[in-house]
Design an enzyme around this catalytic site. Structure first.
Site, PDB file in Angstrom:
ATOM      1  CD  GLU A 211      -2.705  -0.862   2.646  1.00 18.84           C
ATOM      2  OE1 GLU A 211      -2.501   0.264   3.301  1.00 18.84           O
ATOM      3  OE2 GLU A 211      -3.410  -2.136   3.110  1.00 18.84           O
ATOM      4  CG  HIS A 248      -4.650  -0.103   6.427  1.00 25.32           C
ATOM      5  ND1 HIS A 248      -4.078  -1.432   5.424  1.00 25.32           N
ATOM      6  CD2 HIS A 248      -5.831  -0.945   6.773  1.00 25.32           C
ATOM      7  CE1 HIS A 248      -4.935  -2.603   5.777  1.00 25.32           C
ATOM      8  NE2 HIS A 248      -5.863  -2.302   6.345  1.00 25.32           N
TER       9      HIS A 248
END
Length: 301
Positions: A211, A248
């Site tokens: 990510e 996140h």
């Protein structure tokens, strides 16, 4: 211990709660060796056929375990993790998210002193198809997980599930799934997981799901540069605006630091093939001499 093995004995902290009960049942159905649970209010009882203790230390004395998994709310996570660490467990799988930063630091400090492996916080868990799983990944679902030779690393449980589904549909099973967690301060990094799969004799190729945010993929790229096993990666967050927190807690980009382009450049310079979409991954793994043997029970698309 990062890769789950069926010989590992598992303690479930918070076993009697709704989520603890549901996922413990699924773990046990898959072959996971759950030996005990923890709930101070129900110590002395049996739940799902295993004894329940007041603390992890009490459980270790009578029902020794190797791995502890936490179905514990954020405010109580520090106490539960320290209990498991001090009891002498080898690994703690911390599913909980939104643990206060000071508590996370205390957990990591204690783990370092006791030689305990932390997976998470905010992880979906670890899966070894054909052996069992620890956490909240759908390791019990044969449409998603099948024994095979592809190791999968992911910060995200949902993206990791999608990748494993695509692999299984393509006839490529998994040697192991390692969900490292989405928090900024995690105990097992992408590089740690990559090294574990590189050293695993059952793993012939690796999928690295990253990510934007942080520098874990860049650190993993440094290790990947010296690997002989093929590595294919997908980096989530390509279209995310810079400077924004996306999903996140670790997915924050500041300038070029932690950016999609920076991660992709680092991985490709290390010889890692970077996919534009998750759907491309099975085909990229199957190219040329790196073509892998299909899973034992390939499922229809």
């Amino acid at each position: 211990m990062i890769i789950y093995r069926q010989s590992a004995r598992v303690l479930v902290q918070g076993i009697t709660g709704k989520q603890g009960t549901f996922w413990t049942q699924k773990m046990m159905e898959c072959g996971t060796r759950v030996v005990a649970g923890v709930n101070p209010k129900r110590a002395g009882e049996r739940h799902l056929g295993v004894p329940v203790y007041a603390t992890a230390e009490a459980a270790m004395a009578e029902s020794p375990f190797d791995v502890a998994v936490m179905f514990i709310p954020p405010a109580m996570a520090r106490e539960a993790a320290l209990d498991a660490i001090q009891a002498g467990t080898r690994t703690v799988v911390i599913l909980t998210e939104h643990i206060p930063a000071r508590d996370v630091m205390a957990i990591h400090h204690a783990a370092a002193r006791h030689g305990t492996r932390i997976v998470g916080p905010n992880t979906a868990g670890i899966v070894t198809p054909g052996e069992g799983f620890v956490g909240i990944m759908p390791g019990h679902n044969p449409n998603i997980f099948q024994p095979g030779e592809v190791g999968v690393i992911s910060r995200s449980g949902s993206l990791g599930t999608l990748i494993c589904l695509n692999l299984t549909r393509a006839g490529l099973g998994q040697s192991a799934f390692l969900g490292i967690g989405g928090d900024p301060m995690i105990g097992t990094t992408t590089r740690d997981a990559l090294q574990a799969l590189d050293e695993d004799e059952r793993t012939r190729a690796i999928v690295l799901v990253g990510e934007i945010g942080g520098s874990m993929e860049e650190a993993a790229a440094d290790y990947a540069a010296g690997m002989s096993k093929p590595v294919v990666s997908f980096i989530a967050g390509r279209a995310s605006p810079p400077g924004k927190k996306m999903g996140h807690a670790g997915a924050i980009v500041s300038g070029s630091f932690g950016s999609y382009d920076g991660k992709r450049r680092a991985l490709e310079a290390a010889g890692v093939t970077v996919a534009d979409t998750p759907a491309e991954i099975p085909g990229l793994l199957g190219l040329g001499e790196n073509r892998l043997r299909p899973a034992a029970r390939a499922l229809p698309a």
